[in-house]
Structure formats: structure tokens, C-alpha cells
Design an enzyme around this catalytic site. Structure first.
Site, mmCIF file in Angstrom:
data_model
loop_
_atom_site.group_PDB
_atom_site.id
_atom_site.type_symbol
_atom_site.label_atom_id
_atom_site.label_comp_id
_atom_site.label_asym_id
_atom_site.label_seq_id
_atom_site.Cartn_x
_atom_site.Cartn_y
_atom_site.Cartn_z
ATOM 1 N N ASP A 17 0.833 -1.777 -0.070
ATOM 2 C CA ASP A 17 -0.465 0.245 -0.057
ATOM 3 C C ASP A 17 1.051 0.992 -0.029
ATOM 4 O O ASP A 17 2.065 1.131 0.336
ATOM 5 C CB ASP A 17 -0.956 -0.351 1.552
ATOM 6 N N ASP A 49 -0.232 5.108 0.408
ATOM 7 C CA ASP A 49 -0.203 6.302 2.443
ATOM 8 C C ASP A 49 -0.611 5.378 3.810
ATOM 9 O O ASP A 49 -1.209 3.981 3.206
ATOM 10 C CB ASP A 49 -1.975 6.629 1.455
ATOM 11 N N ASP A 80 -2.610 -0.419 5.621
ATOM 12 C CA ASP A 80 -2.515 0.327 7.509
ATOM 13 C C ASP A 80 -3.667 0.255 7.543
ATOM 14 O O ASP A 80 -4.277 0.346 8.816
ATOM 15 C CB ASP A 80 -1.630 1.587 7.502
#
Length: 261
Positions: A27, A29, A206
Site C-alpha cells: 500500500d 498512504d 495500514d
């Protein structure tokens, strides 16, 4: 009792060294990049692009970026348009051969939603409307007090947009995205292509948007790594934050020879 790495990671152990047979999905961001108040203000840390490039070579090309951002944003930030990637939470997929596959947008599109949304951000200073053409995101990182209002209007927007769209909640963001694809489907799609095929999938992310991929990776016997304190999660390993991810990647990228583990 002294605090161990495992207790700091919410009871989850850190990931082991990157395995030789890894297919690595990352991922952006909140994972590789620290969050900014506005998506366009994120900063790419020094050395990150070089580490990704080295890992791409060491893994024989089996590295992909999987993000809610469009492919154009992923390429701008990574500086590595040759990487396989998935954008818009899997609605866009670029194969290792460079072929871009995009889920057809629902016939109605988002025009009725855009018309309904006019003026909302003006009534809530700090709320940012991000138009991704085939998806719309409402960011409230700079206005956390607006969460309830953002979630309420997002539910209204979904009713207007219809069944071709789905709501995706994330870290201080709610997004209206095409239904039928997610990061999990993107990971599975890429695992069907060389050089990903036959490798053990690793997913590092996240946010709630990464949970689809965590579950798919777990089902395939791979490694799932959550970044930051959010719990519960399907992930089976944890890293404290983007700094820890970048350090882990730099170590993996600098190891001599093929990845081992």
C-alpha cells in the site's frame, strides 16, 4: 514489565525477513508514505524509490503497489511506472506486461453525485473532496469533527449513485468507489501473472481498505502485515508505522543476492 516490540505492535509479531519466493504487495498512504492533511501534499521519503527499485530487481519483478489512488498518482509518487500496480482499490490493474485493465464504470457514472455534493465542503471547512473520475473521496483529516457529517452524506451519495458503487471507509476518509473489485481481487489477479505466479504473497498495508488483501493473502498461506495501531485486523504481523516499513524495506533491499527468509 518492559515493553517489547510485540506489545508495541498490539500483540502481533513483526514480519520476518523477506522470503526468496515472495510476491510483495505494498500500500502507499499510511504504509510507504506518511499521511498529509491533503493527499497531494504527501512527501516521498529519501531513498524510498531506490529501495523499491532494488526490491523489484531482487524479486524478479514480483513487486506491486496497491492503492486507492489512481495509477497516474501511483506512478508519480513512486517514479516507477514499470511496476505492476493496482489503483482505485483494484478497479484499475496494470499487469507486469504493462497492460492496464480497468473495470468499466457503472453506466450512471458519478455526475448525479457530483451535483449533489456541491457546496458540502464549503459548509465544512477542512473537508476535502477528491475527484478520481471513477471514484470520489471525502477526506476529513483536517476536520475530524466532521466525521459524522461526512459519513451521513456519503451514505446519501451511495443511494444516489446506485448499486454499481460501494462505500469504502478508511483513515479519515470515506470513498465512493466502483463495486465488484477491491485490493484482494487485485492481488489475486496479479498472482495469476508471471513473475507473481507461484510465489508466496506478502501484503503490507495500514487501512480498512487493505483488509480484503490481508484475508486473501492469509488464505493462500502468505504473510499479512498491518502498519500502525489499528485493530482488530486480519493481519498476522505488524510494523509500528511508515518509518518502520521503510526501514524494513531498506534492509530487505540491501541484502546481498536474492531475498532470503
Amino acid at each position: 514489565m518492559p515493553m517489547t516490540h510485540e506489545t508495541r505492535s498490539g500483540g502481533l509479531p513483526p514480519p520476518p525477513a523477506l522470503a526468496a519466493d515472495a510476491a510483495l504487495f505494498l500500500d502507499l498512504d499510511g504504509t510507504l508514505l506518511d499521511f498529509a492533511l491533503r493527499p497531494q501534499d504527501v512527501v516521498v521519503a529519501a531513498g524510498l524509490r531506490e529501495a523499491l527499485q532494488r526490491l523489484h530487481v531482487r524479486l524478479g519483478g514480483a513487486l506491486a503497489l496497491v492503492s486507492g489512488r489512481p495509477l497516474a498518482d501511483i506512478d508519480r509518487l513512486s517514479g516507477l511506472p514499470q511496476l505492476a500496480a493496482a489503483g482505485l482499490h483494484g478497479a484499475q490493474v496494470r499487469t507486469p506486461a504493462g497492460v492496464v485493465e480497468q473495470a468499466p464504470p457503472p453506466a450512471a457514472g458519478l455526475d448525479p453525485v457530483r451535483a449533489h455534493l456541491r457546496g458540502f465542503a464549503e459548509r465544512w471547512p477542512g473537508v476535502l473532496v477528491e475527484d478520481k473520475h471513477d471514484a470520489l473521496a471525502l477526506h476529513y483529516r483536517a476536520a475530524p469533527h466532521a466525521q459524522a457529517a461526512v459519513e451521513a452524506i456519503a451514505a446519501d451519495l451511495l443511494r444516489i449513485a446506485g448499486s454499481g458503487f460501494a462505500l469504502q471507509h478508511g483513515n479519515r476518509v470515506v470513498e465512493l468507489r466502483p463495486a465488484g473489485s477491491d485490493k484482494g481481487t487485485a492481488v489475486v489477479r496479479l498472482l495469476g501473472e508471471p513473475p507473481f505466479a507461484g510465489r508466496l504473497p506478502w501484503m503490507i498495508g495500514d487501512d480498512l481498505t487493505d483488509e480484503h488483501a490481508f484475508r486473501r493473502v492469509n488464505a493462500l498461506g502468505g504473510r499479512s502485515v498491518i502498519v500502525g495501531p489499528r485493530r482488530p485486523s486480519a493481519a498476522r504481523h505488524a510494523l509500528a508505522g511508515p518509518d518502520a516499513v521503510r526501514a524494513w524495506l531498506a534492509e530487505a533491499a540491501s541484502a546481498p543476492g536474492p531475498a532470503t527468509g
